[in-house]
Every structure is written in C-alpha cells, then in structure tokens.
Write a protein that holds these residues in place. Structure first.
Motif, PDB file in Angstrom:
ATOM      1  N   TYR A  68      73.064  47.597  -7.396  1.00 45.52           N
ATOM      2  CA  TYR A  68      72.844  46.173  -7.614  1.00 45.52           C
ATOM      3  C   TYR A  68      74.116  45.342  -7.431  1.00 45.52           C
ATOM      4  O   TYR A  68      74.043  44.138  -7.264  1.00 45.52           O
ATOM      5  CB  TYR A  68      72.280  45.939  -9.016  1.00 45.52           C
ATOM      6  CG  TYR A  68      70.830  46.317  -9.167  1.00 45.52           C
ATOM      7  CD1 TYR A  68      69.830  45.352  -9.136  1.00 45.52           C
ATOM      8  CD2 TYR A  68      70.450  47.645  -9.349  1.00 45.52           C
ATOM      9  CE1 TYR A  68      68.494  45.697  -9.270  1.00 45.52           C
ATOM     10  CE2 TYR A  68      69.121  48.007  -9.495  1.00 45.52           C
ATOM     11  CZ  TYR A  68      68.146  47.035  -9.455  1.00 45.52           C
ATOM     12  OH  TYR A  68      66.831  47.368  -9.596  1.00 45.52           O
ATOM     13  N   THR A  93      75.775  44.159 -13.345  1.00 49.54           N
ATOM     14  CA  THR A  93      74.830  44.445 -14.418  1.00 49.54           C
ATOM     15  C   THR A  93      74.449  43.154 -15.127  1.00 49.54           C
ATOM     16  O   THR A  93      74.934  42.080 -14.788  1.00 49.54           O
ATOM     17  CB  THR A  93      75.428  45.423 -15.446  1.00 49.54           C
ATOM     18  OG1 THR A  93      76.418  44.730 -16.234  1.00 49.54           O
ATOM     19  CG2 THR A  93      76.078  46.620 -14.770  1.00 49.54           C
ATOM     20  N   ARG A  94      73.593  43.269 -16.128  1.00 50.00           N
ATOM     21  CA  ARG A  94      73.215  42.091 -16.910  1.00 50.00           C
ATOM     22  C   ARG A  94      74.392  41.563 -17.723  1.00 50.00           C
ATOM     23  O   ARG A  94      74.299  40.474 -18.295  1.00 50.00           O
ATOM     24  CB  ARG A  94      72.039  42.433 -17.829  1.00 50.00           C
ATOM     25  CG  ARG A  94      70.749  42.732 -17.078  1.00 50.00           C
ATOM     26  CD  ARG A  94      69.529  42.662 -17.991  1.00 50.00           C
ATOM     27  NE  ARG A  94      69.561  43.622 -19.071  1.00 50.00           N
ATOM     28  CZ  ARG A  94      69.063  44.862 -18.996  1.00 50.00           C
ATOM     29  NH1 ARG A  94      68.500  45.283 -17.868  1.00 50.00           N
ATOM     30  NH2 ARG A  94      69.121  45.680 -20.035  1.00 50.00           N
ATOM     31  N   HIS A 152      69.109  37.745 -14.951  1.00 50.09           N
ATOM     32  CA  HIS A 152      68.263  38.699 -14.226  1.00 50.09           C
ATOM     33  C   HIS A 152      67.877  39.853 -15.162  1.00 50.09           C
ATOM     34  O   HIS A 152      68.586  40.863 -15.236  1.00 50.09           O
ATOM     35  CB  HIS A 152      69.004  39.245 -13.000  1.00 50.09           C
ATOM     36  CG  HIS A 152      69.295  38.209 -11.957  1.00 50.09           C
ATOM     37  ND1 HIS A 152      68.322  37.617 -11.185  1.00 50.09           N
ATOM     38  CD2 HIS A 152      70.468  37.637 -11.569  1.00 50.09           C
ATOM     39  CE1 HIS A 152      68.871  36.751 -10.355  1.00 50.09           C
ATOM     40  NE2 HIS A 152      70.170  36.726 -10.577  1.00 50.09           N
ATOM     41  N   TRP A 211      67.838  43.495 -13.847  1.00 53.57           N
ATOM     42  CA  TRP A 211      69.056  44.152 -13.373  1.00 53.57           C
ATOM     43  C   TRP A 211      69.467  45.256 -14.350  1.00 53.57           C
ATOM     44  O   TRP A 211      69.011  45.296 -15.496  1.00 53.57           O
ATOM     45  CB  TRP A 211      70.176  43.123 -13.219  1.00 53.57           C
ATOM     46  CG  TRP A 211      70.072  42.362 -11.920  1.00 53.57           C
ATOM     47  CD1 TRP A 211      68.961  41.784 -11.405  1.00 53.57           C
ATOM     48  CD2 TRP A 211      71.122  42.110 -10.990  1.00 53.57           C
ATOM     49  NE1 TRP A 211      69.245  41.174 -10.213  1.00 53.57           N
ATOM     50  CE2 TRP A 211      70.562  41.347  -9.921  1.00 53.57           C
ATOM     51  CE3 TRP A 211      72.472  42.430 -10.943  1.00 53.57           C
ATOM     52  CZ2 TRP A 211      71.307  40.922  -8.834  1.00 53.57           C
ATOM     53  CZ3 TRP A 211      73.227  41.996  -9.860  1.00 53.57           C
ATOM     54  CH2 TRP A 211      72.649  41.261  -8.812  1.00 53.57           C
TER      55      TRP A 211
END
Length: 221
Positions: free
Chosen positions: A86, A89-90, A96, A99
């Motif tokens: 990705y 990360t979050r 998101h 994610w």
C-alpha cells in the motif's frame, strides 16, 4: 540453485521474528525466486522493524502511550511508516479504513534509534528527577524537609521544552518550503502526478534528506 528469501523490495531487511501482526506482503514473496549468490552478497542499505514489534518496544517506556507516540512522530516527519503493497498505513492515511494497520507497517530502524536517543533520554532524566524528589520526601525523625529543585534540573526541563518547540517550528518551516516548491513546479508542469512532483522536490536542498514519499504527504497545504 535458487532459494526463497523474505526481503523487502525497497532494499532493506525485515526481522520477521518480531513481526507479530499479519503481514500480507510475505505471501507474494513466497512466489519469488532469487539467485543464491545474490542473496549471499546482499548487504541491506536499511533495516526495518515491524509495527507490532515497535509498539511492544516503546510500550516498555514508563507512562508512554506507544501507538499515540508513533502517530505523533509520523506527524512530525521524524518516523516513516511503510507498507510494501500500500505504500503506507492508517498511521498516516487515517481516512482510509481499508488500509493496513499501524501494526503491519515497517519502520526504518535508523529512525527508531534516533528518536530513542533524542526523546527517551529526556524521559530517563525525568524519571531520575522523580526518584530524587521521592527520596527527599523521606523524613528523619520528626523532620519533614524537601529541598528545592536543583537549578540544573530546572534548566534541563526548560531545555527539553525549548528543543521540542524548536523541532516543531523547523518541521513546519520545512513543510512550507515543500508546499511553495510544489506550487511552483505544478504551475510549470500541471499535468504531472503527485509522485513526480515529490521526486522533483526530493532533489532540492529543501528536501533535507527526506524521501519523496514523505514529501508527497506534506507538500500540499
């Protein structure tokens, strides 16, 4: 002869023993093959620690909320969260929910060690001061005497706050320089992607050795 090896594609190495959280990027690596001689000669430029291991590591600091602390260091651009699939990360992209979690991210070990050297030494000083004050409270017979806080400790406490404020102002000033450069480059080349813009800014002195991905996150107001 070729062997499997779980190595991050960005040139670093991950200690999978400490990766307690599920890591979805390991399965694709199992389908890859690498030359054994290349693996034997591989010298990783960077090393990384998994998010779950970092949370466990910093949770041992007294009074520290590890997850909140990590998020704060990310916001200060002193810690970079990476996910091989990705990109992040979050911890950075909280908007998101789909994610990866902070626990499944990867963090440069060099960033972690620098933060520990700069921030945790202050925590150690504070703990020592608390212990000294507690000892001073103990009475001898009927005497209850608490000595004043030493001048050196007052200077240390004030200096810590000043250093934190100075780092914050420096970071904010750096972001403004990135945003100014972004507007200039976007005006000159309006059809390019954010990744392209961030890579151009990363080549400038104002990048301060930050990578293009970090610049991309903060180059827009």
């Amino acid at each position: 002869m070729a062997n499997h090896v779980a190595t991050a594609s960005f040139g670093g190495r991950v200690d999978l023993v400490n990766a307690a959280a599920p890591v979805a990027y390991i399965a694709p690596l199992m389908a890859c093959w690498f030359r054994e001689e290349d693996i034997n000669q591989f010298d990783p430029a960077d090393r990384y620690i998994a998010g779950a291991a970092l949370i466990e590591r910093w949770s041992k600091q007294p009074g520290l909320q590890a997850v909140a602390f990590i998020q704060a260091k990310i916001a200060e651009s002193r810690l970079l969260d990476i996910h091989p699939i990705y990109g992040g990360t979050r911890g950075t992209f909280s908007e998101h929910p789909d994610w990866p979690s902070l626990e499944s991210g990867l963090f440069p070990l060099s960033h972690v060690q620098q933060i520990e050297a700069e921030d945790f030494s202050e925590s150690t000083s504070a703990l020592n001061t608390t212990a000294t004050d507690q000892t001073a409270k103990e009475h001898d017979g009927n005497m209850h005497v608490r000595p004043p806080l030493p001048t050196s400790e007052l200077i240390k406490s004030t200096g810590s706050t000043v250093r934190r404020d100075a780092r914050k102002l420096t970071t904010q000033s750096m972001y403004k320089e990135w945003q100014k450069a972004y507007r200039a480059v976007a005006k000159e080349r309006p059809a390019m992607s954010d990744v392209w813009y961030s890579r151009q800014i990363a080549k400038l002195p104002i990048a301060k050795n930050r990578d293009a991905e970090t610049i991309r996150k903060y180059m827009k107001p």
